[in-house]
Enzyme design. Structure first.
Site, PDB file in Angstrom:
ATOM      1  N   LYS A 199     -42.727 -25.296  32.968  1.00 50.10           N
ATOM      2  CA  LYS A 199     -43.550 -24.113  33.339  1.00 50.10           C
ATOM      3  C   LYS A 199     -44.694 -24.091  33.932  1.00 50.10           C
ATOM      4  CE  LYS A 199     -40.541 -21.463  30.136  1.00 50.10           C
ATOM      5  NZ  LYS A 199     -40.344 -21.521  29.033  1.00 50.10           N
ATOM      6  N   HIS A 233     -34.779 -16.740  35.925  1.00 49.94           N
ATOM      7  CA  HIS A 233     -35.578 -16.988  34.533  1.00 49.94           C
ATOM      8  C   HIS A 233     -36.007 -16.057  33.567  1.00 49.94           C
ATOM      9  CE1 HIS A 233     -38.137 -18.654  31.697  1.00 49.94           C
ATOM     10  NE2 HIS A 233     -37.058 -20.179  31.380  1.00 49.94           N
ATOM     11  N   ASN A 247     -37.786 -27.906  31.869  1.00 51.97           N
ATOM     12  CA  ASN A 247     -38.999 -26.192  32.221  1.00 51.97           C
ATOM     13  C   ASN A 247     -40.138 -26.484  32.072  1.00 51.97           C
ATOM     14  OD1 ASN A 247     -39.774 -23.829  33.881  1.00 51.97           O
ATOM     15  ND2 ASN A 247     -38.455 -22.696  32.590  1.00 51.97           N
ATOM     16  N   GLY A 255     -39.448 -20.094  23.645  1.00 55.59           N
ATOM     17  CA  GLY A 255     -40.848 -20.148  23.311  1.00 55.59           C
ATOM     18  C   GLY A 255     -41.401 -19.354  21.398  1.00 55.59           C
ATOM     19  N   GLU A 258     -38.977 -14.994  32.163  1.00 55.21           N
ATOM     20  CA  GLU A 258     -40.427 -14.829  32.417  1.00 55.21           C
ATOM     21  C   GLU A 258     -40.434 -14.149  34.648  1.00 55.21           C
ATOM     22  OE1 GLU A 258     -41.508 -18.834  31.360  1.00 55.21           O
ATOM     23  OE2 GLU A 258     -40.521 -17.987  29.267  1.00 55.21           O
ATOM     24  N   GLU A 277     -30.049 -17.906  28.223  1.00 57.41           N
ATOM     25  CA  GLU A 277     -31.261 -18.042  27.425  1.00 57.41           C
ATOM     26  C   GLU A 277     -31.361 -16.681  26.975  1.00 57.41           C
ATOM     27  OE1 GLU A 277     -33.348 -21.093  29.336  1.00 57.41           O
ATOM     28  OE2 GLU A 277     -34.133 -19.625  30.249  1.00 57.41           O
ATOM     29  N   SER A 312     -35.661 -22.559  23.183  1.00 56.43           N
ATOM     30  CA  SER A 312     -35.969 -23.149  21.959  1.00 56.43           C
ATOM     31  C   SER A 312     -35.357 -24.383  20.682  1.00 56.43           C
ATOM     32  CB  SER A 312     -36.569 -22.135  20.346  1.00 56.43           C
ATOM     33  OG  SER A 312     -37.448 -21.650  20.347  1.00 56.43           O
TER      34      SER A 312
HETATM   35  P1  PGA Z   1     -38.607 -23.192  25.046  1.00 55.28           P
HETATM   36  O1  PGA Z   1     -38.119 -22.733  26.842  1.00 55.28           O
HETATM   37  O2  PGA Z   1     -37.367 -24.215  25.514  1.00 55.28           O
HETATM   38  O3  PGA Z   1     -40.022 -23.053  25.409  1.00 55.28           O
HETATM   39  O4  PGA Z   1     -37.690 -21.580  24.511  1.00 55.28           O
HETATM   40  C1  PGA Z   1     -36.549 -21.986  27.547  1.00 55.28           C
HETATM   41  C2  PGA Z   1     -36.062 -21.792  28.742  1.00 55.28           C
HETATM   42  O5  PGA Z   1     -37.908 -21.160  28.971  1.00 55.28           O
HETATM   43  O6  PGA Z   1     -36.283 -22.333  29.633  1.00 55.28           O
END
Ligand code: PGA
Length: 260
Positions: free
Chosen positions: A16, A104, A14, A182, A106, A176, A222
């Site tokens: 982003k 997701h 992803n 993140g 976000e 997640e 992460s």
């Molecule tokens: P990250 O993001 O690996 O940077 O923690 C995962 C995601 O948002 O799918």
């Protein structure tokens, strides 16, 4: 003991709101060069570039004959019309997208999407012939209040409302935990496994055991080469949805290798 059901791992990158045109195309090219047919036969790999570069990434992968799929980070629930700024699922399909990410954290917690909208987008994607990754996950305060399973199964129930058994074969679930996205904090393999088991049980309750045995549940938050193997070794973790570590070919390749 029955054999562990075979589920082909699914690793998603992803990207982003990162990587402009040249960098997105270069990363797609580098991944296509690294992941030969033996890799993509063993692991489904999907990359999720930003909207403006979907077509460019798709054509790089196509030119290289790569089996890496292109996914979209979002898509709108309506098929067409007066929805300024939105992009329909059939438009995504038109530029080579095969899979859409919905739910997701976000989009849920930064943009403010509701479970109802997540469900509507999921159906729109399936109706357009696209595969779906449905993401669920608890926030830190919800985990600390002992509500992890309640939140995950609730988001799952709303997200999958109205889905048929047959459609479930086109859906991957991503667990997640929001506090791990993140942040550099990762759920322990044990905690992640426990959450995946509860999610799979909820799928068995909503559909049946065969659907639950077949559905792939990715872990996201992460994940990186250093922790991927321990997470992916868990019996109910069938892949990963990767943010930060998907932006570098070496890191992403390390995770895909761990999934093989
Ligand atoms: P990250 O993001 O690996 O940077 O923690 C995962 C995601 O948002 O799918």
């Amino acid at each position: 003991m029955p054999d562990r059901p075979h589920r082909k791992p699914h690793i998603g990158g992803n990207w982003k709101m990162n990587l402009h045109h040249q960098d997105a195309a270069a990363l797609a090219g580098a991944l296509a060069d690294r992941f030969d047919a033996a890799t993509t036969d063993a692991v489904d790999v999907t990359v999720f570039p930003a909207f403006p570069y979907l077509a460019a990434v798709s054509s790089v992968l196509c030119e290289k004959g790569s089996q890496i799929a292109v996914g979209a980070q979002d898509g709108y629930a309506e098929p067409n019309g007066a929805f300024t700024g939105e992009v329909s699922m059939s438009m995504l399909k038109d530029v080579g997208v095969r899979c859409v990410l919905v739910g997701h954290s976000e989009r849920r917690h930064v943009i403010g999407e509701t479970d109802e909208l997540v469900n509507a987008k999921l159906h729109a994607a399936l109706d357009a012939g696209l595969d779906v990754i449905l993401a669920v996950g608890e926030k830190l305060e919800q985990r600390e209040a002992g509500k992890t399973d309640y939140i995950n199964t609730g988001q799952l129930g709303y997200g999958l409302a109205g889905v048929t058994d047959e459609q479930m074969s086109r859906i991957t679930i991503a667990y997640e935990p929001v506090w791990a996205i993140g942040t550099g904090k990762t759920a322990t393999p044990d905690d992640a496994q426990k959450a995946h088991v509860v999610i799979r049980q909820a799928v068995a309750f909503m559909f049946d055991q065969a659907v639950a045995d077949g559905v792939r549940i990715q872990y996201g938050g992460s994940m990186k080469p250093a922790n991927a193997r321990d997470l992916l070794d868990q019996p109910d973790i069938d892949g990963g949805l990767i943010g930060g570590a998907s932006l570098k070919a070496d890191d992403f390749a390390g995770i895909v290798d761990a999934a093989k």
